[in-house]
Design a protein around this motif. Structure first.
Motif, PDB file in Angstrom:
ATOM      1  N   ALA A 209      14.732   4.846 -27.159  1.00 16.94           N
ATOM      2  CA  ALA A 209      15.084   2.714 -26.243  1.00 16.94           C
ATOM      3  C   ALA A 209      14.368   3.383 -25.195  1.00 16.94           C
ATOM      4  O   ALA A 209      15.161   1.995 -24.536  1.00 16.94           O
ATOM      5  N   GLN A 210      13.924   3.866 -24.587  1.00 16.50           N
ATOM      6  CA  GLN A 210      13.796   4.089 -23.200  1.00 16.50           C
ATOM      7  C   GLN A 210      12.216   4.594 -22.576  1.00 16.50           C
ATOM      8  O   GLN A 210      11.837   4.833 -21.410  1.00 16.50           O
ATOM      9  N   VAL A 211      11.279   4.519 -23.364  1.00 20.00           N
ATOM     10  CA  VAL A 211       9.573   4.320 -23.240  1.00 20.00           C
ATOM     11  C   VAL A 211       9.644   3.517 -22.419  1.00 20.00           C
ATOM     12  O   VAL A 211       8.248   3.575 -20.919  1.00 20.00           O
ATOM     13  N   ASP A 212      10.008   1.783 -22.200  1.00 20.91           N
ATOM     14  CA  ASP A 212       9.519   0.915 -21.092  1.00 20.91           C
ATOM     15  C   ASP A 212      10.045   1.455 -20.098  1.00 20.91           C
ATOM     16  O   ASP A 212       9.749   0.810 -18.526  1.00 20.91           O
ATOM     17  N   GLN A 213      10.905   2.473 -19.932  1.00 22.34           N
ATOM     18  CA  GLN A 213      11.882   2.704 -18.818  1.00 22.34           C
ATOM     19  C   GLN A 213      11.287   3.644 -17.879  1.00 22.34           C
ATOM     20  O   GLN A 213      11.056   3.910 -16.614  1.00 22.34           O
ATOM     21  N   LEU A 214      10.267   4.523 -18.230  1.00 21.15           N
ATOM     22  CA  LEU A 214      10.055   6.026 -18.157  1.00 21.15           C
ATOM     23  C   LEU A 214       8.307   5.341 -17.769  1.00 21.15           C
ATOM     24  O   LEU A 214       7.821   5.009 -18.587  1.00 21.15           O
ATOM     25  N   PRO A 215       7.850   6.292 -16.630  1.00 22.17           N
ATOM     26  CA  PRO A 215       7.973   6.939 -15.672  1.00 22.17           C
ATOM     27  C   PRO A 215       8.850   6.450 -14.650  1.00 22.17           C
ATOM     28  O   PRO A 215       8.831   4.966 -14.289  1.00 22.17           O
ATOM     29  N   ILE A 216       9.171   6.887 -14.216  1.00 24.88           N
ATOM     30  CA  ILE A 216      10.921   6.182 -12.914  1.00 24.88           C
ATOM     31  C   ILE A 216       9.946   6.289 -11.425  1.00 24.88           C
ATOM     32  O   ILE A 216       9.407   7.403 -11.298  1.00 24.88           O
ATOM     33  N   LYS A 217       9.815   5.203 -10.638  1.00 29.56           N
ATOM     34  CA  LYS A 217       8.821   5.098  -9.374  1.00 29.56           C
ATOM     35  C   LYS A 217      10.108   4.735  -8.230  1.00 29.56           C
ATOM     36  O   LYS A 217      10.392   3.344  -8.787  1.00 29.56           O
ATOM     37  N   SER A 218      10.319   5.576  -7.430  1.00 29.10           N
ATOM     38  CA  SER A 218      11.320   4.748  -6.238  1.00 29.10           C
ATOM     39  C   SER A 218      10.835   4.266  -5.337  1.00 29.10           C
ATOM     40  O   SER A 218      11.904   2.450  -4.720  1.00 29.10           O
ATOM     41  N   LYS A 219       9.801   4.100  -4.733  1.00 29.63           N
ATOM     42  CA  LYS A 219       8.938   3.569  -3.597  1.00 29.63           C
ATOM     43  C   LYS A 219       8.376   2.016  -4.643  1.00 29.63           C
ATOM     44  O   LYS A 219       7.939   2.542  -5.327  1.00 29.63           O
ATOM     45  N   GLN A 220       8.026   1.414  -3.373  1.00 27.31           N
ATOM     46  CA  GLN A 220       7.597  -0.147  -3.691  1.00 27.31           C
ATOM     47  C   GLN A 220       7.268  -0.376  -2.660  1.00 27.31           C
ATOM     48  O   GLN A 220       7.291  -0.130  -1.334  1.00 27.31           O
ATOM     49  N   ILE A 221       5.628  -0.858  -3.474  1.00 27.96           N
ATOM     50  CA  ILE A 221       5.007  -1.242  -2.489  1.00 27.96           C
ATOM     51  C   ILE A 221       5.140  -2.636  -1.442  1.00 27.96           C
ATOM     52  O   ILE A 221       5.851  -3.704  -2.023  1.00 27.96           O
ATOM     53  N   LYS A 222       4.466  -2.724  -0.340  1.00 30.33           N
ATOM     54  CA  LYS A 222       4.872  -3.627   0.371  1.00 30.33           C
ATOM     55  C   LYS A 222       3.652  -4.209   1.119  1.00 30.33           C
ATOM     56  O   LYS A 222       2.922  -3.302   1.814  1.00 30.33           O
ATOM     57  N   THR A 223       2.761  -5.574   1.087  1.00 32.90           N
ATOM     58  CA  THR A 223       1.400  -5.631   1.807  1.00 32.90           C
ATOM     59  C   THR A 223       1.805  -7.269   3.003  1.00 32.90           C
ATOM     60  O   THR A 223       2.573  -7.741   2.974  1.00 32.90           O
ATOM     61  N   LYS A 224       0.736  -6.389   3.617  1.00 33.63           N
ATOM     62  CA  LYS A 224       1.076  -7.547   5.046  1.00 33.63           C
ATOM     63  C   LYS A 224      -0.089  -8.884   4.929  1.00 33.63           C
ATOM     64  O   LYS A 224      -2.002  -8.466   3.925  1.00 33.63           O
ATOM     65  N   ASN A 225      -0.206  -9.687   5.587  1.00 39.39           N
ATOM     66  CA  ASN A 225      -1.521 -10.643   5.796  1.00 39.39           C
ATOM     67  C   ASN A 225      -2.315 -10.105   6.800  1.00 39.39           C
ATOM     68  O   ASN A 225      -1.720 -10.097   7.992  1.00 39.39           O
ATOM     69  N   TYR A 261      -7.305 -12.325  13.311  1.00 34.50           N
ATOM     70  CA  TYR A 261      -6.369 -12.366  13.694  1.00 34.50           C
ATOM     71  C   TYR A 261      -4.515 -12.491  13.059  1.00 34.50           C
ATOM     72  O   TYR A 261      -4.689 -11.737  11.988  1.00 34.50           O
ATOM     73  N   ASN A 262      -3.183 -12.645  13.363  1.00 35.72           N
ATOM     74  CA  ASN A 262      -2.716 -11.876  12.893  1.00 35.72           C
ATOM     75  C   ASN A 262      -1.507 -13.342  11.608  1.00 35.72           C
ATOM     76  O   ASN A 262      -0.819 -12.884  11.418  1.00 35.72           O
ATOM     77  N   LYS A 263      -2.329 -14.314  12.124  1.00 34.09           N
ATOM     78  CA  LYS A 263      -1.464 -15.938  11.767  1.00 34.09           C
ATOM     79  C   LYS A 263      -3.305 -16.465  11.567  1.00 34.09           C
ATOM     80  O   LYS A 263      -4.702 -16.021  11.912  1.00 34.09           O
ATOM     81  N   PRO A 264      -2.789 -17.179  10.583  1.00 32.52           N
ATOM     82  CA  PRO A 264      -4.246 -17.918  10.654  1.00 32.52           C
ATOM     83  C   PRO A 264      -4.521 -19.204  11.943  1.00 32.52           C
ATOM     84  O   PRO A 264      -3.516 -19.366  12.484  1.00 32.52           O
ATOM     85  N   ILE A 265      -5.447 -18.908  11.803  1.00 31.21           N
ATOM     86  CA  ILE A 265      -6.299 -20.068  13.380  1.00 31.21           C
ATOM     87  C   ILE A 265      -7.141 -21.132  12.903  1.00 31.21           C
ATOM     88  O   ILE A 265      -8.133 -20.693  12.083  1.00 31.21           O
ATOM     89  N   PRO A 266      -7.194 -22.750  13.145  1.00 30.05           N
ATOM     90  CA  PRO A 266      -7.933 -23.218  12.673  1.00 30.05           C
ATOM     91  C   PRO A 266      -9.501 -22.990  13.257  1.00 30.05           C
ATOM     92  O   PRO A 266      -9.199 -22.106  14.503  1.00 30.05           O
ATOM     93  N   THR A 267     -10.193 -23.663  13.197  1.00 30.94           N
ATOM     94  CA  THR A 267     -11.814 -22.451  12.957  1.00 30.94           C
ATOM     95  C   THR A 267     -11.834 -23.961  14.990  1.00 30.94           C
ATOM     96  O   THR A 267     -12.924 -22.960  15.677  1.00 30.94           O
ATOM     97  N   ASP A 268     -11.606 -24.538  14.958  1.00 30.25           N
ATOM     98  CA  ASP A 268     -11.662 -25.712  16.074  1.00 30.25           C
ATOM     99  C   ASP A 268     -10.770 -24.548  17.572  1.00 30.25           C
ATOM    100  O   ASP A 268     -11.579 -24.467  18.468  1.00 30.25           O
ATOM    101  N   GLN A 301      -2.579  -4.836   0.825  1.00 30.18           N
ATOM    102  CA  GLN A 301      -3.150  -6.253   2.444  1.00 30.18           C
ATOM    103  C   GLN A 301      -3.630  -7.240   1.515  1.00 30.18           C
ATOM    104  O   GLN A 301      -4.639  -6.778   0.805  1.00 30.18           O
ATOM    105  N   ASN A 302      -3.242  -8.254   2.169  1.00 30.84           N
ATOM    106  CA  ASN A 302      -4.100  -8.878   1.804  1.00 30.84           C
ATOM    107  C   ASN A 302      -4.626  -9.348   2.870  1.00 30.84           C
ATOM    108  O   ASN A 302      -4.545 -10.493   3.635  1.00 30.84           O
ATOM    109  N   LEU A 303      -6.328 -10.136   2.703  1.00 33.30           N
ATOM    110  CA  LEU A 303      -7.414 -10.236   3.726  1.00 33.30           C
ATOM    111  C   LEU A 303      -7.269 -12.358   3.329  1.00 33.30           C
ATOM    112  O   LEU A 303      -8.079 -11.533   2.693  1.00 33.30           O
ATOM    113  N   HIS A 304      -7.487 -12.419   4.485  1.00 35.42           N
ATOM    114  CA  HIS A 304      -7.480 -14.148   4.601  1.00 35.42           C
ATOM    115  C   HIS A 304      -8.799 -14.111   4.713  1.00 35.42           C
ATOM    116  O   HIS A 304      -8.700 -14.146   6.283  1.00 35.42           O
TER     117      HIS A 304
END
Length: 352
Positions: A209-225, A261-268, A301-304
Motif C-alpha cells: 500500500a505504498q503506490v501513492d507514496q512512491l517515488p520520493i522527491k526531496s526538494k520542494q519548488i518555491k515560486t517568486k512573483n 518591478y518586484n512589487k505591484p505599482i499603480p499605473t499613475d 515564477q508568477n508573472l503579474h
DNA sequence: CATTCGTGGCA
DNA sequence: TTGCCAAGAAT
C-alpha cells in the motif's frame, strides 16, 4: 524475468509515434529533446513540423536560430532549441555532419545529459545503456519499493544501477522503450492501473500500500512573483518589439518594451518612473487602454502582467534603442513567449 | 547541491 | 481552484 514481462506488455500496448518509425539518430535526437519535461501529446505536432522544415542535420545547421525558436514557440524551455541549433552546427563542422554513435560522444553534446544520451544510444544504435527518466524512476521505485529520493545525487546513481540490472541482457532498444512506455501508460503518477497490471504480484508498492507514496522527491519548488508592465506601442498596423538577451526566462525571444518591478505599482505611479520618462519624455502619445492583471504562471515564477496599449508616432522612439518596428504581417517571423503571443492574437483579431 | 528554465493537463 | 507533474539539463 521482469524485463521480459515489461517487454511483453510493451509489445501489446505500445503507441504508434512518429519517432518510432525511424532509426535516424537525427530524428530520434530531435524527439528526445522535445520530450524533455514535455508530454508526448504536445510534442507530436511540433516534431512533425520540425522534421518537415529541417529534414537533416545539415538543414538545421544552416538555419537561423530565430527560425528554430519560432518552430519551438509554445513548447517552453527554449534553451533546448538554442542548444539543438548550436549542436547541429557543431556536428556539421566537427563530426562531418554525422551524428556520433557512441554514448560518450553523444553525452558531450549540448543539451544532452545522461538520460538523453542513453535514449539516443539505445534507440538509434542499440547500445546497452539504461535510459532513466521520470517514468523509469516511478516504475522502479514502486516495483522494488525504493525510498531513495529521485532528485538526490545518491538516489539518481542508485536508480541508474537498478535500471541497468533490470535491463540485464534484454535488447536495450526495446527494453528502454518498454519501461518508459509502461510508466507513461500503465504505472502512471496518479491512480495507476494496478487492477490490470501484469506486475502487481511482484510489485512492492502494491503489496505494501505504498503506490501513492512512491517515488520520493526531496526538494520542494518555491515560486517568486514578478510584476511586468508591457508597453504595446502601436501606430496603425505597426508596433515595437525587442529581443530578450539577458540570462533570464525567454532568452532570445521577442517581447514588447518592458518595465519590471518586484512589487505591484499603480499605473499613475508608473507614469512617473524614470524608465517611463526616458522612453517618452514629452512626446505626444495617447494611452489607448490598460489591461487588467494577467497572471502567467511559470514553473518557478508568477508573472503579474499589465499590458499598456499606447498609440503614438513610434518612429520617433527608435533612436538609441534596440527596439524594432514590425508590422502585424511580420509576426510569423518572430518567436514570442506565449504571454505575448496571446496578447498579439487578441490585438490582431480586434483590428481585422 | 540548489536553482532555474515554459507550458499544458489533470484531479 | 491550486498544486503537481511531464521521455531533464545546465549552472
Amino acid at each position: 524475468m521482469l524485463s521480459n514481462q515489461i517487454i511483453n506488455w510493451y509489445l501489446q500496448n505500445k503507441r504508434e509515434l512518429p519517432w518510432r518509425e525511424t532509426k535516424d539518430p537525427y530524428q530520434i535526437w530531435i524527439s528526445e529533446i522535445m520530450l524533455q519535461q514535455t508530454r508526448v501529446a504536445t510534442a507530436i505536432d511540433y516534431f512533425n513540423r520540425f522534421i518537415e522544415q529541417f529534414p537533416t542535420i545539415s538543414d538545421l545547421a544552416k538555419a537561423k536560430e530565430q527560425e528554430v525558436l519560432k518552430l519551438w514557440q509554445g513548447l517552453g524551455y527554449y534553451s533546448r532549441a538554442r542548444n539543438l541549433h548550436a549542436t547541429a552546427k557543431i556536428i556539421q563542422s566537427q563530426y562531418n555532419g554525422i551524428f556520433p554513435d557512441s554514448y560518450e560522444e553523444i553525452l558531450k553534446l549540448k543539451g544532452i545529459g545522461s538520460y538523453t544520451a542513453a535514449a539516443i544510444a539505445s534507440f538509434a544504435f542499440n547500445l546497452p545503456h539504461a535510459a532513466v527518466d521520470g517514468n523509469v524512476y516511478r516504475v522502479l521505485s514502486r516495483i522494488y519499493g525504493i525510498d531513495k529520493a529521485i532528485d538526490s545525487t545518491e538516489g539518481k546513481k542508485y536508480f541508474q544501477s537498478i535500471a541497468s540490472e533490470t535491463m540485464g541482457n534484454a535488447r536495450p532498444e526495446i527494453f528502454n522503450q518498454a519501461i518508459i512506455e509502461f510508466g507513461a501508460l500503465q504505472c502512471i503518477p496518479r491512480n495507476p492501473k494496478c487492477d490490470i497490471c501484469p506486475l502487481f504480484a511482484n510489485c512492492f508498492a502494491y503489496n505494501n500500500a505504498q503506490v501513492d507514496q512512491l517515488p520520493i522527491k526531496s526538494k520542494q519548488i518555491k515560486t517568486k512573483n514578478r510584476y511586468f508592465y508591457y508597453l504595446f506601442l502601436s501606430c496603425k498596423s505597426q508596433f515595437l518589439i525587442e529581443k530578450r538577451e539577458k540570462k533570464d526566462i525567454w532568452e532570445n525571444l521577442f517581447q514588447y518594451p518592458l518595465i519590471e518591478y518586484n512589487k505591484p505599482i499603480p499605473t499613475d505611479e508608473l507614469l512617473q518612473t524614470l524608465e517611463w520618462k526616458e522612453l517618452f519624455g514629452n512626446k505626444n502619445m495617447l494611452i489607448h487602454s490598460v489591461s487588467g492583471n494577467v497572471l502567467h504562471k511559470l514553473s518557478h515564477q508568477n508573472l503579474h502582467t499589465t499590458f499598456i496599449h499606447i498609440e503614438m508616432d513610434i518612429k520617433k522612439l527608435k533612436k538609441n534603442t534596440d527596439y524594432k518596428i514590425i508590422n502585424y504581417s511580420e509576426i510569423p517571423n518572430y518567436p514570442f513567449p506565449k504571454l505575448i503571443e496571446d496578447h498579439l492574437n487578441m490585438i490582431v483579431k480586434n483590428n481585422t
